[in-house]
Structures are given as C-alpha cells and as structure tokens.
Design a protein around this motif. Structure first.
Motif, PDB file in Angstrom:
ATOM      1  N   PRO A  25       0.837  -1.214   0.000  1.00 31.42           N
ATOM      2  CA  PRO A  25       0.000   0.000   0.000  1.00 31.42           C
ATOM      3  C   PRO A  25       0.866   1.256   0.000  1.00 31.42           C
ATOM      4  O   PRO A  25       2.041   1.214   0.396  1.00 31.42           O
ATOM      5  CB  PRO A  25      -0.795  -0.124   1.310  1.00 31.42           C
ATOM      6  CG  PRO A  25      -0.782  -1.587   1.628  1.00 31.42           C
ATOM      7  CD  PRO A  25       0.534  -2.091   1.137  1.00 31.42           C
ATOM      8  N   PRO A  26       0.320   2.381  -0.438  1.00 30.05           N
ATOM      9  CA  PRO A  26       1.092   3.630  -0.462  1.00 30.05           C
ATOM     10  C   PRO A  26       1.640   3.986   0.919  1.00 30.05           C
ATOM     11  O   PRO A  26       1.045   3.665   1.948  1.00 30.05           O
ATOM     12  CB  PRO A  26       0.070   4.667  -0.941  1.00 30.05           C
ATOM     13  CG  PRO A  26      -0.967   3.871  -1.661  1.00 30.05           C
ATOM     14  CD  PRO A  26      -1.054   2.553  -0.956  1.00 30.05           C
ATOM     15  N   LEU A  27       2.773   4.659   0.911  1.00 29.89           N
ATOM     16  CA  LEU A  27       3.365   5.122   2.158  1.00 29.89           C
ATOM     17  C   LEU A  27       2.450   6.141   2.830  1.00 29.89           C
ATOM     18  O   LEU A  27       1.770   6.920   2.157  1.00 29.89           O
ATOM     19  CB  LEU A  27       4.725   5.768   1.888  1.00 29.89           C
ATOM     20  CG  LEU A  27       5.834   4.869   1.344  1.00 29.89           C
ATOM     21  CD1 LEU A  27       7.006   5.717   0.873  1.00 29.89           C
ATOM     22  CD2 LEU A  27       6.291   3.870   2.404  1.00 29.89           C
ATOM     23  N   THR A  28       2.455   6.139   4.147  1.00 28.90           N
ATOM     24  CA  THR A  28       1.759   7.202   4.855  1.00 28.90           C
ATOM     25  C   THR A  28       2.588   8.481   4.743  1.00 28.90           C
ATOM     26  O   THR A  28       3.776   8.447   4.395  1.00 28.90           O
ATOM     27  CB  THR A  28       1.570   6.848   6.338  1.00 28.90           C
ATOM     28  OG1 THR A  28       2.856   6.783   6.976  1.00 28.90           O
ATOM     29  CG2 THR A  28       0.855   5.509   6.494  1.00 28.90           C
ATOM     30  N   ASP A  29       1.979   9.592   5.040  1.00 24.44           N
ATOM     31  CA  ASP A  29       2.720  10.853   5.003  1.00 24.44           C
ATOM     32  C   ASP A  29       3.909  10.820   5.962  1.00 24.44           C
ATOM     33  O   ASP A  29       4.994  11.318   5.642  1.00 24.44           O
ATOM     34  CB  ASP A  29       1.795  12.014   5.362  1.00 24.44           C
ATOM     35  CG  ASP A  29       0.755  12.289   4.288  1.00 24.44           C
ATOM     36  OD1 ASP A  29       0.939  11.802   3.151  1.00 24.44           O
ATOM     37  OD2 ASP A  29      -0.239  12.968   4.598  1.00 24.44           O
ATOM     38  N   GLU A  30       3.690  10.225   7.111  1.00 21.68           N
ATOM     39  CA  GLU A  30       4.778  10.142   8.100  1.00 21.68           C
ATOM     40  C   GLU A  30       5.926   9.284   7.584  1.00 21.68           C
ATOM     41  O   GLU A  30       7.098   9.652   7.717  1.00 21.68           O
ATOM     42  CB  GLU A  30       4.251   9.571   9.418  1.00 21.68           C
ATOM     43  CG  GLU A  30       5.318   9.480  10.503  1.00 21.68           C
ATOM     44  CD  GLU A  30       4.811   8.846  11.786  1.00 21.68           C
ATOM     45  OE1 GLU A  30       5.499   8.957  12.810  1.00 21.68           O
ATOM     46  OE2 GLU A  30       3.715   8.233  11.759  1.00 21.68           O
ATOM     47  N   GLN A  31       5.610   8.141   6.985  1.00 20.70           N
ATOM     48  CA  GLN A  31       6.655   7.268   6.453  1.00 20.70           C
ATOM     49  C   GLN A  31       7.426   7.944   5.327  1.00 20.70           C
ATOM     50  O   GLN A  31       8.662   7.879   5.276  1.00 20.70           O
ATOM     51  CB  GLN A  31       6.033   5.960   5.946  1.00 20.70           C
ATOM     52  CG  GLN A  31       5.514   5.059   7.048  1.00 20.70           C
ATOM     53  CD  GLN A  31       4.746   3.876   6.487  1.00 20.70           C
ATOM     54  OE1 GLN A  31       4.127   3.951   5.417  1.00 20.70           O
ATOM     55  NE2 GLN A  31       4.769   2.766   7.212  1.00 20.70           N
ATOM     56  N   ALA A  32       6.711   8.582   4.424  1.00 18.83           N
ATOM     57  CA  ALA A  32       7.360   9.271   3.311  1.00 18.83           C
ATOM     58  C   ALA A  32       8.295  10.357   3.825  1.00 18.83           C
ATOM     59  O   ALA A  32       9.411  10.539   3.300  1.00 18.83           O
ATOM     60  CB  ALA A  32       6.304   9.865   2.380  1.00 18.83           C
ATOM     61  N   GLU A  33       7.866  11.087   4.853  1.00 21.11           N
ATOM     62  CA  GLU A  33       8.709  12.144   5.410  1.00 21.11           C
ATOM     63  C   GLU A  33       9.952  11.556   6.071  1.00 21.11           C
ATOM     64  O   GLU A  33      11.057  12.097   5.929  1.00 21.11           O
ATOM     65  CB  GLU A  33       7.907  12.951   6.434  1.00 21.11           C
ATOM     66  CG  GLU A  33       8.688  14.117   7.020  1.00 21.11           C
ATOM     67  CD  GLU A  33       7.883  14.916   8.018  1.00 21.11           C
ATOM     68  OE1 GLU A  33       8.027  16.154   8.044  1.00 21.11           O
ATOM     69  OE2 GLU A  33       7.101  14.301   8.787  1.00 21.11           O
TER      70      GLU A  33
END
Length: 321
Positions: free
Chosen positions: A180-188
């Motif tokens: 699944p797509p990365l969460t905003d926190e993970q991407a950051e």
C-alpha cells in the motif's frame, strides 16, 4: 558419532540449531538423558558466517553447529538426524515419532525447530538469498556497508527495515513494489534520511556475471543496486505439535507466525518448552542460544520438582519389607 535413538529420555530436544544444542548442552551437563533430533535444514545455511556472536564472529554456520554437536555428545547427549513427524501425549510424558517410523519417549519436550523464511514471489530473490539478498542488517549489514542497497517492500516492517539499513549505507533505495502507499509520516521519514523511493511493481532481479546488478521493474526499468534487503514472512516450524494442541499463532507485529512461550520458554502445553526462532522470530544466534540454555535450566528444575514430590511421597509411605 551417536546416531542411535534409545527408547526413552528425560528430555527430547526437537531441532538442532543454536537454541537446541545450547539447551541440550545445559541438560546433559545437568546429568539428564537428552536427545537432539535434527532434520538438518538450518535457516542460516546459505550464510557465509555467523555474525554478532561473541568470540565466534564470522564462523561458518556449519562449523558452529558441528562444534555444538560435539560438545553435547561429549557429555553423553545423543544427537540424531531425523525429522519429527508427530509428538503425542503418553501418560505423564510424550511419544515422539519420526518421519522414518522410529519412536522414542520423553518426559519433557524442548522445541527449537526454528522457522522458515517465506520470500515474496520475485524472480531471483530465492536464488540470491544469503549472498546479495539479505534480511537482517545486524547479521550482515557490516559486510554490505557503503554499498548501493535496495529495500524491497514486502510487509509491515519494511519501512523500519529501510531506516535501519540507512545506518550502514547512505545509498539506500526503497521499492514500494505491491505494498500500500506510504503514509505521510513514512514518506517524510524516508525523505529526511535521504532514502529514495521508487514506485511500481518489481519484476525481478538483474543478474550480471553471477552478481546482483539491479532491480528490474515491471515496466522494464532497471535501478542499479548491489544488494537487496527484504523483510521475509517468518513461519515457525511446528506442524508436528498439532496433536498436542500447540499451533503457531499470528505474530502481533504482522511478520509471521510463532509458538507463544513465556520468558522461560514455557508454552501453553504442560511439559513442553520452546526456545529460539520458533518462539522469538527476531532472535539472532546468540539470543537463541541463551534462550535455549534458559529454557533447559527450567526444564531441569521442573524435573527436579517432580522427582522431589515422588521422593517425599515414597518417604512418607515406605514399601513394607
């Protein structure tokens, strides 16, 4: 070499890796009759060396196990090659049946069968497993330090794995694959650590001259990488315990299945202990060995308590001459 399996033992240890041999050594030194039954398929067989094990760092896994077997045998323990098919309750003990039909009886069982790594269905991963495809940075991170590393997303711990591996190399690329797509926190987090993110399904590994050259995406793009890390799904080897009502359960972290046991190796089934990767999916060799010794000491204490109760009963109720 002791390959004979006798009729009965105080303890049968199922599995002859670090946990099992360490447990058997402790029991043999406690003057217990003990047999280690090992199927001969260690999880770390593809690795060139065992790392992070004090005074044995870099030793080939096969050599470490052979030394352990010799030590157990030196104290009178038996080490037998074979696969346990079933373990069943037999009065106050257990009957252990091997796949080849041999049987033995045990007063207690110590289960140290380890686990199986289930890899994503990506061509090349299994073939390169243990060389330039890795899973544990603590086990192999030093050996691939400063190289171009790709992390293949494959489970709930994949982002954590990428952040860990960043400690060993500044050149880390995260492949989202089919997750699944990365969460905003993970991407950051990944961006802050300088970890490049590549979206798209991975079709396979690019191998050139028997070396990993890159990761090939479904659209044909090849991203140059020298090493690939993947978080496997880890499943305890415990099918033979089904008749006892002891079955693996889903790990709370979502990384596979394990046999629950407390800090001393005690399971939900009286008389059965578990140690090593079969109950602690993340345990390295040193931790597994320590857990085997700890469980074995508690197995011995349990037997001593049983023998003391029987001795007290006999003392109170002597048989007339």
């Amino acid at each position: 070499m002791t390959e004979k399996l006798t009729d009965s033992y105080d303890v049968v240890v199922v599995g002859g890796g670090a946990a099992g041999l360490s447990g058997a050594l402790t029991l043999a030194r406690a003057r217990r009759s003990v047999a280690v039954i090992d199927a001969g398929a260690p999880r770390n067989a593809p690795a060139q060396g065992v790392h992070g094990l004090l005074a044995r760092d870099g030793m080939p896994p096969a050599e470490l196990l052979e030394r352990g077997r010799a030590e157990v045998r030196g104290y009178g323990g038996h080490v037998v090659t074979g696969e346990v098919a079933t373990a069943t309750r037999d009065g106050d003990g257990f009957t252990v049946t091997l796949a080849d039909g041999r049987t033995t009886r045990a007063r207690r069982l110590l289960v140290t069968t380890g686990l199986v790594d289930e890899l994503p269905d990506v061509p090349g991963l299994r073939e390169r497993w243990g060389s330039d495809v890795m899973h544990c940075p603590y086990c192999h991170g030093w050996e691939v330090r400063d190289r171009a590393i790709g992390v293949l997303a494959s489970g709930p711990m994949s982002v954590h794995q990428a952040l860990l591996i960043r400690q060993w190399s500044a050149d880390v690329t995260y492949f989202t694959h089919t997750m699944p797509p990365l969460t905003d926190e993970q991407a950051e987090q990944l961006a802050a650590r300088g970890i490049r993110v590549v979206d798209g399904e991975v079709a396979g590994l690019e191998i050139v001259d028997d070396r990993l050259a890159g990761v090939r995406l479904a659209d044909g793009t090849v991203v140059a990488r020298e090493v690939v890390a993947v978080a496997t799904r880890m499943v305890a080897r415990a099918g033979f315990l089904t008749a006892l009502g002891l079955v693996p359960v889903a790990h709370p972290a979502g990384v596979g299945e394990y046999v629950p046991a407390d800090q001393y190796g005690v399971t939900d089934v009286p008389g059965v202990w578990a140690a090593g990767n079969v109950t602690d999916l993340a345990a390295q060799v040193g931790v597994a060995a320590a857990a085997g010794a700890t469980a074995a000491a508690h197995v011995n204490a349990d037997l001593v308590n049983e023998e003391t109760r029987r001795a007290v009963e006999a003392h109170r109720n002597p048989v007339p001459a």
